[in-house]
Structures are given as structure tokens and as C-alpha cells.
Design a protein around this motif. Structure first.
Motif, PDB file in Angstrom:
ATOM      1  N   LYS A 150       0.841  -1.187   0.000  1.00 55.01           N
ATOM      2  CA  LYS A 150       0.000   0.000   0.000  1.00 55.01           C
ATOM      3  C   LYS A 150       0.879   1.242   0.000  1.00 55.01           C
ATOM      4  CE  LYS A 150      -3.905   2.144   2.368  1.00 55.01           C
ATOM      5  NZ  LYS A 150      -4.843   2.060   3.513  1.00 55.01           N
ATOM      6  N   ALA A 151       0.530   2.176  -0.840  1.00 54.72           N
ATOM      7  CA  ALA A 151       1.311   3.410  -0.900  1.00 54.72           C
ATOM      8  C   ALA A 151       1.279   4.119   0.450  1.00 54.72           C
ATOM      9  CB  ALA A 151       0.737   4.330  -1.977  1.00 54.72           C
ATOM     10  N   PRO A 152       2.389   4.679   0.867  1.00 57.64           N
ATOM     11  CA  PRO A 152       2.432   5.308   2.201  1.00 57.64           C
ATOM     12  C   PRO A 152       1.507   6.500   2.332  1.00 57.64           C
ATOM     13  CG  PRO A 152       4.422   5.837   0.928  1.00 57.64           C
ATOM     14  CD  PRO A 152       3.671   4.786   0.157  1.00 57.64           C
ATOM     15  N   GLY A 153       1.154   7.134   1.244  1.00 56.55           N
ATOM     16  CA  GLY A 153       0.253   8.270   1.315  1.00 56.55           C
ATOM     17  C   GLY A 153       0.938   9.509   1.856  1.00 56.55           C
ATOM     18  N   GLN A 154       0.100  10.517   2.090  1.00 61.84           N
ATOM     19  CA  GLN A 154       0.606  11.789   2.574  1.00 61.84           C
ATOM     20  C   GLN A 154       1.053  11.675   4.026  1.00 61.84           C
ATOM     21  OE1 GLN A 154      -2.322  14.821   1.979  1.00 61.84           O
ATOM     22  NE2 GLN A 154      -0.898  16.177   0.947  1.00 61.84           N
ATOM     23  N   LYS A 155       2.033  12.451   4.384  1.00 63.19           N
ATOM     24  CA  LYS A 155       2.480  12.496   5.764  1.00 63.19           C
ATOM     25  C   LYS A 155       1.370  13.094   6.627  1.00 63.19           C
ATOM     26  CE  LYS A 155       6.108  14.405   8.717  1.00 63.19           C
ATOM     27  NZ  LYS A 155       7.308  15.280   8.781  1.00 63.19           N
ATOM     28  N   PRO A 156       1.048  12.462   7.789  1.00 61.68           N
ATOM     29  CA  PRO A 156      -0.014  13.007   8.642  1.00 61.68           C
ATOM     30  C   PRO A 156       0.283  14.444   9.060  1.00 61.68           C
ATOM     31  CG  PRO A 156       0.647  10.816   9.380  1.00 61.68           C
ATOM     32  CD  PRO A 156       1.640  11.239   8.337  1.00 61.68           C
ATOM     33  N   LYS A 157      -0.770  15.248   9.128  1.00 59.82           N
ATOM     34  CA  LYS A 157      -0.570  16.641   9.524  1.00 59.82           C
ATOM     35  C   LYS A 157      -0.217  16.767  11.003  1.00 59.82           C
ATOM     36  CE  LYS A 157      -3.304  19.021   6.015  1.00 59.82           C
ATOM     37  NZ  LYS A 157      -4.356  20.035   5.762  1.00 59.82           N
ATOM     38  N   LEU A 158      -0.701  15.815  11.819  1.00 62.64           N
ATOM     39  CA  LEU A 158      -0.376  15.810  13.233  1.00 62.64           C
ATOM     40  C   LEU A 158       0.597  14.672  13.521  1.00 62.64           C
ATOM     41  CD1 LEU A 158      -3.877  16.391  14.915  1.00 62.64           C
ATOM     42  CD2 LEU A 158      -2.141  18.081  14.291  1.00 62.64           C
ATOM     43  N   ASP A 159       1.702  14.971  14.199  1.00 62.72           N
ATOM     44  CA  ASP A 159       2.646  13.916  14.538  1.00 62.72           C
ATOM     45  C   ASP A 159       2.138  13.131  15.741  1.00 62.72           C
ATOM     46  OD1 ASP A 159       3.217  15.381  16.870  1.00 62.72           O
ATOM     47  OD2 ASP A 159       4.919  16.416  15.929  1.00 62.72           O
ATOM     48  N   ALA A 160       2.913  12.140  16.186  1.00 61.18           N
ATOM     49  CA  ALA A 160       2.466  11.243  17.246  1.00 61.18           C
ATOM     50  C   ALA A 160       2.191  12.001  18.544  1.00 61.18           C
ATOM     51  CB  ALA A 160       3.513  10.154  17.477  1.00 61.18           C
ATOM     52  N   ALA A 161       3.059  12.934  18.890  1.00 61.92           N
ATOM     53  CA  ALA A 161       2.871  13.690  20.134  1.00 61.92           C
ATOM     54  C   ALA A 161       1.617  14.556  20.065  1.00 61.92           C
ATOM     55  CB  ALA A 161       4.102  14.556  20.413  1.00 61.92           C
ATOM     56  N   GLN A 162       1.354  15.148  18.904  1.00 60.15           N
ATOM     57  CA  GLN A 162       0.169  15.989  18.755  1.00 60.15           C
ATOM     58  C   GLN A 162      -1.108  15.147  18.791  1.00 60.15           C
ATOM     59  OE1 GLN A 162       1.334  17.807  15.072  1.00 60.15           O
ATOM     60  NE2 GLN A 162       2.263  19.603  16.067  1.00 60.15           N
TER      61      GLN A 162
END
Length: 353
Positions: free
Chosen positions: A77-89
Motif C-alpha cells: 500500500k502506498a504510504p500516502g501523505q504524511k499526517p498533519k499531526l505527529d504522534a505527540a500531537q
């Protein structure tokens, strides 16, 4: 022109064909057969024809195979766009949703998506539309649920202590009884049922709000109900008011439902008519009072909710007599289903006696 990338040497054409034969991924099987052609001495053009792709794609397959073996040829599966919120957020968002808003600081008493979107922007400078935020909150495991009421003056420590000390309390009651006396744990409560009735939830198309008739008259009656979940039995009366005389009648009804030569520990709340000086408690019943402001400890509350949702709610009662008839019918239907009493009433912490 660059030279062709050589295939790794720890596989043979037969190895690849065996992998292709057992593979459950059609794309992987096709790529393995194409590379097997190269192992057999065929050209990259022949491999491209077998794979129905171009030469550059064959080169990509060779690189992936050399790096990871047959597993490198499985579609990923394509990784897609980077999430706008990181893990801490995302963790901070989970905490603020879990804890709920502070009305004074946030200006709302419950989170809406638009409020959370504003909080995310103010906290992290990240702009999220409501649809994206809704999907994110859904993936984080949150759902919009109905709230279970809790008394504002409730003492959580008192609830924990009651659960912990219940076996000792029952043991103390048993110690004052003749040897070999069986103990039945009962629960008691009252529910008012009237013409201003409840409206249970119902299935409807998304985006609509179903309607139901609502009476504004004020006739009502009380169901005095008690259940013994361990035995799947109950005792109830429908009465016009809550007072010590009604409680005495109900205790007599419960007493008749207790097994011969057994003793009932009847757990109930601290309502005044439960412990009034003129209440007559039968000899085969001992009353045990719940902590204040703790209705959720009493499984009869779940019985009332079940009866309203399935038999009593969403009705127009013609008169007081109609209310009594419907309440009696609902209670008798419950008594005819001992498995339902067990399902609604059994609490593991109450029956480790």
C-alpha cells in the motif's frame, strides 16, 4: 547506456517458479515468472513481455527482488501523505478529547468538531477541516456516545469500598443466622412511570429526526421492583405512591419470593421510606444500604432502562389504570424471562461471596 542489473545468485528459475505457484498474490506471481525467464537466460525484453510491462518496470522488479527476495515483489500500500499531526500531537488530541472541555476556558460544555479544529489550530498551528478531524478521531478510537448520569456529589472511594466490603458484610449477616441458612442477594428500587413518558431511540435514516407522540398529562404510578440475579427471580408491585406503607407491602412480597429456609440480603438506596420507623421488615430479610449518590451500583436501574426501552417507553397511557396495567404486564414479562434478569443484574463483584 547503463548495463543491466544482475539478479542475486541465491535463487534459481525453478525456485522462483515454485514461489509463484504457491503465491496468493497475483502480481507477485507474475513478477516471479518474469524474473524466472531472466534466470533461464532470457532477455529483459522477454521478461517485460511475460510481465506485460516496460523495461524500466522490469529493472524496478530486479532491484526490489535483490533487496528483499520474493517478498519485495508483493504489492504494498502506498504510504500516502504524511499526517498533519505527529504522534505527540495526536496523543495531546486524545487527552483533550478524553478529558473533555473546561467550560470557562474553552467556552463549550462538549466538544464539537469545529471546537476541536479550533483547538488544534490554536495549539499546533495546523489547520484541519471537520471531515478530516472526524476521521482522525474515529481512527483514534473515539465515538460519540450517550452519557451515563453520575451524581455530582458522588464519592468514588465510597463506591470502591462498598464493592470491596460487600462479601464481609454478607458474611457478618450470615454469622447471625442459624447454621446452614442459604443467602440470597437481592436488589430493590422504584421507578415512576407516567403519562409524560420517555422516548427511546429508534432506527431512522441518517440526517433525519424521527417524531413520536408525547403526552403532557401527569398521571403516574410507581413500580416497586426487586430482583435476585443469581436465581433469576424477582418480586414487584405497582403502587400509587412511594411511602413507608408501600415499602412494607413490597418487603412482604419479596419475603414470599425468598426460598424456604433461606435469608435475603436486600441491597437498596437510602431513600427515607426504605428506613422509616414504621417500615416492617420480615424476619427473612436484612436490609443493606448502598452508598449515597450511587445508583449505578444497583442493577435494578438497568432493569428500568430495559423496560422503558422495550415495553413502557414511547406509549400514550389513557389513564392511571392503563399505566398500572402496562406496568404489571411489563414486570410479569420480565419475571417470565429469568435469563434476562441474570443478564441485566449479575455483577461479578457482588457474587464473589
Amino acid at each position: 547506456m547503463s548495463s543491466a542489473v544482475r539478479l542475486r545468485e541465491d535463487f534459481t528459475a525453478d525456485d522462483l517458479r515454485r514461489h509463484a505457484k504457491v503465491s496468493r498474490d497475483a502480481g507477485q506471481g507474475r513478477r516471479l515468472l518474469a524474473l524466472a525467464e531472466i534466470y533461464d537466460g532470457g532477455s529483459r525484453t522477454d521478461a517485460a513481455r511475460i510481465g506485460a510491462v516496460g523495461l524500466q518496470t522490469v529493472r524496478d522488479w530486479v532491484l526490489a527482488f535483490n533487496a528483499d527476495g520474493p517478498a519485495g515483489l508483493i504489492d504494498r500500500k502506498a504510504p500516502g501523505q504524511k499526517p498533519k499531526l505527529d504522534a505527540a500531537q495526536r496523543q495531546a488530541l486524545m487527552q483533550i478529547v478524553e478529558s473533555g472541555p473546561d467550560p470557562d476556558r474553552h467556552g463549550v460544555v462538549r466538544w464539537r468538531l469545529k471546537d476541536l479544529a479550533a483547538w488544534v489550530y490554536a495549539s499546533f498551528g495546523v489547520s484541519l477541516d471537520e471531515s478530516t478531524l472526524g476521521r482522525l478521531i474515529n481512527r483514534l478510537g473515539f465515538r460519540k456516545l450517550s452519557v451515563r448520569p453520575r451524581h455530582h456529589a458522588q464519592d468514588p472511594a465510597a463506591l470502591t469500598a462498598f464493592k470491596k466490603n460487600l462479601p464481609a458484610a454478607v458474611t457478618a449477616i450470615r454469622a447471625g443466622l442459624p447454621a446452614g441458612t442459604a443467602i440470597e442477594v437481592w436488589w430493590q428500587d422504584e421507578a415512576r412511570v407516567g403519562q409524560k413518558n420517555t422516548l427511546p431511540r429508534r432506527w431512522a435514516r441518517r440526517g433525519t429526526r424521527p417524531s413520536a407522540p408525547k403526552d403532557q398529562r401527569t398521571a403516574y404510578a410507581y413500580i416497586f421492583g426487586a430482583i435476585c440475579p443469581e436465581k433469576g427471580k424477582g418480586a414487584g408491585l405497582v403502587l400509587p405512591r412511594c411511602d413507608s406503607a408501600a415499602m412494607t407491602l413490597h418487603l412482604a412480597e419479596i419475603s414470599r419470593s425468598v426460598a424456604p429456609r433461606a435469608h435475603a440480603v436486600l441491597i437498596l438506596d437510602g431513600a427515607g421510606w426504605h428506613s422509616a420507623h414504621d417500615v416492617i421488615v420480615p424476619a427473612n430479610i436484612t436490609l443493606l444500604t448502598l452508598p449515597p449518590c450511587a445508583p449505578e451500583l444497583n442493577p435494578v436501574e438497568n432493569v428500568w432502562q430495559f423496560m422503558r426501552d422495550n415495553w413502557l417507553g414511547d406509549r400514550i397511557f389513557a389513564s392511571y389504570d392503563d399505566i398500572v396495567d402496562r406496568c404489571c404486564d411489563a414486570w410479569n414479562r420480565l419475571i417470565d424471562q429469568p435469563w434476562k434478569i441474570m443478564s441485566l443484574g449479575l455483577r461479578p463483584w457482588a457474587y464473589r461471596l
